[in-house]
Write a protein that holds these residues in place. Structure first.
Motif, PDB file in Angstrom:
ATOM      1  N   ASP A  66       0.830  -1.208   0.000  1.00 13.31           N
ATOM      2  CA  ASP A  66       0.000   0.000   0.000  1.00 13.31           C
ATOM      3  C   ASP A  66       0.861   1.254   0.000  1.00 13.31           C
ATOM      4  OD1 ASP A  66      -2.462  -1.380   0.086  1.00 13.31           O
ATOM      5  OD2 ASP A  66      -2.224  -1.692   2.245  1.00 13.31           O
ATOM      6  N   SER A  92      -5.044   8.326   1.993  1.00 15.10           N
ATOM      7  CA  SER A  92      -4.984   7.124   1.166  1.00 15.10           C
ATOM      8  C   SER A  92      -4.281   7.435  -0.146  1.00 15.10           C
ATOM      9  CB  SER A  92      -6.398   6.599   0.884  1.00 15.10           C
ATOM     10  OG  SER A  92      -7.148   7.555   0.141  1.00 15.10           O
ATOM     11  N   LYS A 146      -4.578   5.553  -2.824  1.00 15.48           N
ATOM     12  CA  LYS A 146      -5.561   5.253  -3.859  1.00 15.48           C
ATOM     13  C   LYS A 146      -6.752   6.219  -3.736  1.00 15.48           C
ATOM     14  CE  LYS A 146      -4.582   0.280  -3.785  1.00 15.48           C
ATOM     15  NZ  LYS A 146      -5.149  -1.048  -3.465  1.00 15.48           N
ATOM     16  N   ILE A 155     -10.528   6.731  -3.631  1.00 15.64           N
ATOM     17  CA  ILE A 155     -11.776   6.005  -3.442  1.00 15.64           C
ATOM     18  C   ILE A 155     -12.804   6.538  -4.437  1.00 15.64           C
ATOM     19  CG2 ILE A 155     -12.699   7.579  -1.671  1.00 15.64           C
ATOM     20  CD1 ILE A 155     -13.878   5.154  -0.276  1.00 15.64           C
ATOM     21  N   SER A 203     -13.320   0.362  -9.399  1.00 17.05           N
ATOM     22  CA  SER A 203     -12.553   1.338  -8.638  1.00 17.05           C
ATOM     23  C   SER A 203     -12.263   0.849  -7.227  1.00 17.05           C
ATOM     24  CB  SER A 203     -13.329   2.667  -8.572  1.00 17.05           C
ATOM     25  OG  SER A 203     -13.644   3.133  -9.859  1.00 17.05           O
ATOM     26  N   TYR A 204     -11.380   1.588  -6.547  1.00 16.02           N
ATOM     27  CA  TYR A 204     -11.055   1.313  -5.150  1.00 16.02           C
ATOM     28  C   TYR A 204     -12.240   1.713  -4.279  1.00 16.02           C
ATOM     29  CZ  TYR A 204      -8.721   1.836  -0.610  1.00 16.02           C
ATOM     30  OH  TYR A 204      -8.372   1.742   0.708  1.00 16.02           O
ATOM     31  N   LYS A 205     -12.700   0.812  -3.419  1.00 13.71           N
ATOM     32  CA  LYS A 205     -13.911   1.032  -2.631  1.00 13.71           C
ATOM     33  C   LYS A 205     -13.629   1.250  -1.148  1.00 13.71           C
ATOM     34  CE  LYS A 205     -16.496   0.467  -6.268  1.00 13.71           C
ATOM     35  NZ  LYS A 205     -17.205   1.623  -6.868  1.00 13.71           N
TER      36      LYS A 205
END
Length: 281
Positions: free
Chosen positions: A198, A213, A215, A217, A264-266
Motif C-alpha cells: 500500500d 490514502s 488510492k 476512493i 474502482s477502489y472502494k
C-alpha cells in the motif's frame, strides 16, 4: 436524491465550480482547519459569500483543527462571524466548538467531522443529544453500517464518495523531523510512503501532518444505489488535478444515466474493520 458537496482547490477553481450544478461548496478557515489545499480568511469569506449565494449554493465551513488554549479567542470570533454571515453548516472536530455553538444557539448548524470517532450508532446519538443532527460519516465503516446508523438515528449523513481519504492527522511535524534526522532538505509539499503493497500520501501543514490514502476512493456505483439514503455526498479534490476532478463532478452529476462503472477502489465500503483489545495475561 443526495446533494453534492465539492472542495475547490483555489479561488479561481471555486468560481468555475459555481457554474456547475453542484449543491454546496466546502471552504476551510485558515488557522482553524486542516486537510485542505485552499484556506481562506474570514474577510475573504465575507467577500466571496454573496457570489456563492447568488448561485444558490450552500456554504459549508470547516473548522476541524484540534484546538488549543491559544486558539480560543480566534475561534470565538470565527464562530460569531459564521453566525452573523449565516453560513449553512459548520464542520467541527474539537468539542470546544460544540460549547461555543451552544452559547451562540447555533448547534443546529454543526456537522460532526471526527473522521474516525463518528463510527457508531451511540456516538451519533451522543451528539444528537446536544442538538447536532448532521455527520460527515467516517470512511472506516461499511455501507451496511452506514445504512444502519441512518436507520437507527435518522441523522443526516454526508458520505465521502471520491478522493484521497484522510487517514490520520498528527500535531507533530513528521516530515520536518524525518528530514532533520536524515540531514536532508524537504523538496516537495508532500511525499509518498509505502507499507507492504500500500502507498500513502503524507503532507505537512502549519499545524501538523496529515496522512491520506494513496488510492482514490470512488463510490460512484454505490452512490447511484444509495442516493436516497445519503443526504449529501462529498468529493475531495486534494492531490487531484483540477481537470480530472471537474470531470469527476460531471460523472456524478450524470450518475443516473450511467450503466457501466469502473472497477474502482472502494475503501472499507464492503470490508469491516475489526479492532480487538487483548486481555492482560
Amino acid at each position: 436524491m443526495s446533494k453534492i458537496i465539492v472542495t475547490p482547490k483555489n479561488e479561481k477553481h471555486l468560481n468555475k465550480l459555481l457554474d456547475d450544478k453542484i449543491d454546496a461548496v466546502l471552504l476551510s478557515i485558515e488557522n482553524l482547519s486542516i486537510n485542505s489545499e485552499y484556506y481562506i480568511s474570514l474577510n475573504k469569506l465575507r467577500e466571496i459569500l454573496p457570489k456563492i449565494k447568488e448561485k444558490n449554493k450552500e456554504v459549508f465551513i470547516s473548522v476541524n483543527k484540534i484546538m488549543h488554549n491559544y486558539d480560543l479567542e480566534e475561534l470565538k470570533i470565527c464562530m460569531q462571524t459564521l453566525k452573523e454571515l449565516n453560513v449553512d453548516k459548520i464542520l467541527f472536530y474539537d468539542l470546544s466548538i460544540l460549547s461555543i455553538a451552544d452559547k451562540l444557539n447555533i448547534t443546529n448548524k454543526l456537522v460532526i467531522y471526527n473522521e474516525h470517532s463518528n463510527a457508531s450508532i451511540n456516538s451519533h446519538k451522543f451528539y444528537q443529544s446536544y442538538g447536532v443532527d448532521e455527520s460527515l460519516i467516517t470512511s472506516d465503516i461499511t455501507l451496511e453500517e452506514i445504512n444502519e446508523i441512518k436507520k437507527q438515528t435518522g441523522i443526516k449523513l454526508i458520505v465521502p464518495v471520491y478522493g484521497h481519504i484522510p487517514i490520520m492527522y498528527s500535531r507533530r511535524y513528521l516530515l520536518t523531523n524525518y528530514f532533520n534526522h536524515i540531514k536532508k532538505q524537504k523538496t516537495s509539499p508532500y511525499y509518498y510512503f509505502k507499507q507492504n503493497e500500500d502507498k500513502y500520501i503524507i503532507k505537512e501543514e502549519p499545524y501538523g501532518t496529515g496522512i491520506y490514502s494513496g488510492k482514490i476512493i470512488n463510490l460512484d456505483e454505490e452512490y447511484k444505489k444509495y442516493q436516497n439514503t445519503f443526504d449529501y455526498i462529498i468529493l475531495y479534490s486534494n492531490f487531484i488535478d483540477a481537470s480530472i476532478y471537474d470531470n469527476t463532478i460531471k460523472h456524478y452529476l450524470n450518475i443516473n444515466d450511467l450503466d457501466k462503472f469502473d472497477n474502482s477502489y472502494k475503501g472499507f465500503a464492503y470490508t469491516k474493520t475489526t479492532y480487538k483489545v487483548k486481555k492482560d495475561e
